[in-house]
Each structure stands twice: as structure tokens, then as C-alpha cells.
Design a protein around this motif. Sequence first.
Motif, short mmCIF file in Angstrom:
data_model
loop_
_atom_site.label_atom_id
_atom_site.label_comp_id
_atom_site.label_asym_id
_atom_site.label_seq_id
_atom_site.Cartn_x
_atom_site.Cartn_y
_atom_site.Cartn_z
N ASP A 110 0.85 -1.09 0.01
CA ASP A 110 -0.06 0.16 -0.24
C ASP A 110 1.11 1.24 -0.04
OD1 ASP A 110 -2.36 -1.38 -0.10
OD2 ASP A 110 -2.42 -1.25 2.16
N GLU A 111 2.07 1.24 0.92
CA GLU A 111 2.82 2.57 0.81
C GLU A 111 3.54 2.70 -0.37
OE1 GLU A 111 4.31 5.87 2.31
OE2 GLU A 111 2.76 4.64 3.39
N ARG A 131 1.32 4.18 -2.95
CA ARG A 131 1.09 5.71 -2.78
C ARG A 131 2.04 6.52 -3.32
NH1 ARG A 131 -1.74 3.86 2.01
NH2 ARG A 131 0.19 3.71 3.25
N ASP A 133 2.13 9.34 -6.23
CA ASP A 133 2.54 10.56 -5.97
C ASP A 133 3.40 10.74 -7.04
OD1 ASP A 133 1.19 10.77 -3.68
OD2 ASP A 133 2.86 10.54 -2.46
N ASP A 179 -3.92 7.68 -9.20
CA ASP A 179 -4.86 7.52 -8.08
C ASP A 179 -4.59 6.21 -7.53
OD1 ASP A 179 -6.77 7.27 -6.23
OD2 ASP A 179 -8.35 8.18 -6.92
N PRO A 180 -4.16 6.05 -6.32
CA PRO A 180 -3.63 4.73 -5.91
C PRO A 180 -5.07 3.79 -5.40
CG PRO A 180 -3.34 6.32 -4.23
CD PRO A 180 -3.42 7.12 -5.38
N GLU A 181 -6.16 4.76 -5.23
CA GLU A 181 -7.42 4.07 -4.90
C GLU A 181 -8.19 3.27 -6.36
OE1 GLU A 181 -8.10 3.12 -2.11
OE2 GLU A 181 -6.42 4.31 -1.21
#
Length: 214
Positions: A140-141, A144, A148, A153-155
Motif C-alpha cells: 500500500d505504501e 502511494r 505521487d 490515483d492509488p485507490e
Amino acid sequence: MPNSSGLRERKKRQTRAALSLATIGLCLERGWDNVTIEDIAAAANVSVRTFRNYFAGKAEAIAAGHVERTLRIADDIRAAPAGEPLWTSIVHAVQANFAPAGSADAGEEEFGRWRDGVRLLFAEPALQGELLKANASAQDELARAVADRTGTDPEHDIYPKLVAAVIGAGSTVAIEHCLHAESPTPLGPVLREVFGRLAAGLPLPTESGENSGH
């Protein structure tokens, strides 16, 4: 004026990292069953209560080392020069944070001890569940950080998640290759090969003129 919230978070992260390193070091030195929470707290110069404020036990503390390493990789990816290609940034970040300190220059005896210790540690059943949770947090990190850098969009976008998964898989392959090699094989050069091939689009060995293994 310094951001007090950010400073607190940095201090918490530093404490978590110190406790994780102490746990890993003691378990490699003495063996999993011969290390207590009291031993770890003493080695990190904190109270047992402080240890328990951060971790439920040894397994969680060790797995946290993987998360902390991933946070550093993500930080480096974000901090890379704006014009630098993404995969160049990834290779530099992984190489700087994933290889054990001095691994490229370690002698065969020293590196053999590191490899044997990590093998024993990763074979500990109590660690398996915590490592799975740590890996999910790490993915997840990384996603993200990639989002960036790429403005995605990571979602909702698949790209940052895909790149994060590839980073995790490439790192795992490099580590497993070193752990199971017949002779001591430093992690640094293997990471460079793995991520060099990924950055090149994984050409077949016959296409790139390389051998398929070491």
C-alpha cells in the motif's frame, strides 16, 4: 516553526525501527526461543512497557522491519529528481534500502552467517502471519509513493498497485535467490540484476545476450 505532529511521528518511527532492529539482531544471535521481550527492551534501552506500546510480540517487531524498509524506499522514490525516470528512481531506492549493510563487500564467512541466520528466522512459524500483514502494508505504501510520482490515483488506478506488486516480487526473488544459492551470493548485485531486467521490460536471456542465472 517545526511541525510538532510530524516530529512526534518521526520519533515514533525511529523507536519502532530501533526495537525491530534489536529484535532481529538478538534472534539471529541467540535463536528465536532464547530471546525475551525483556532482552529486547534492554538492548534498545527502553522499558518493556514501551516495547508493548509498539508491538504485541517478537514476530510483529521483526515484521515491522520490512515495513520500515518499505517506508524508506517510498520516501526515496518521492524524493527523487522530478525528471528522473520512475524505474531509475525505483532501482536506486531499492538498492539503497534493501541490501544488508556492507553485503556487497562482505566476506564469504560473514555473508554465510547472515544467510543462515535469515533462513532460520524466516522458517519460524510465528513469523509467517505477521510477515503477510507487513507485506500488505508495504504494498500500500509503495503504491502511494508511485502514485505521487506519476500523478495517478492509488485507490482507482491499477498502475501504482501493479508497480508496487512488481517491486515486492522483485525484492522477494532477489532475497530467495541469495538465501538458496549454493555459495554465498551478496544481495546487492542480485537486486541490481533483478531490477535492471524489470526496467528493461524483462527481455528473454537470448535476446539480451545474457545467461539465465548465476
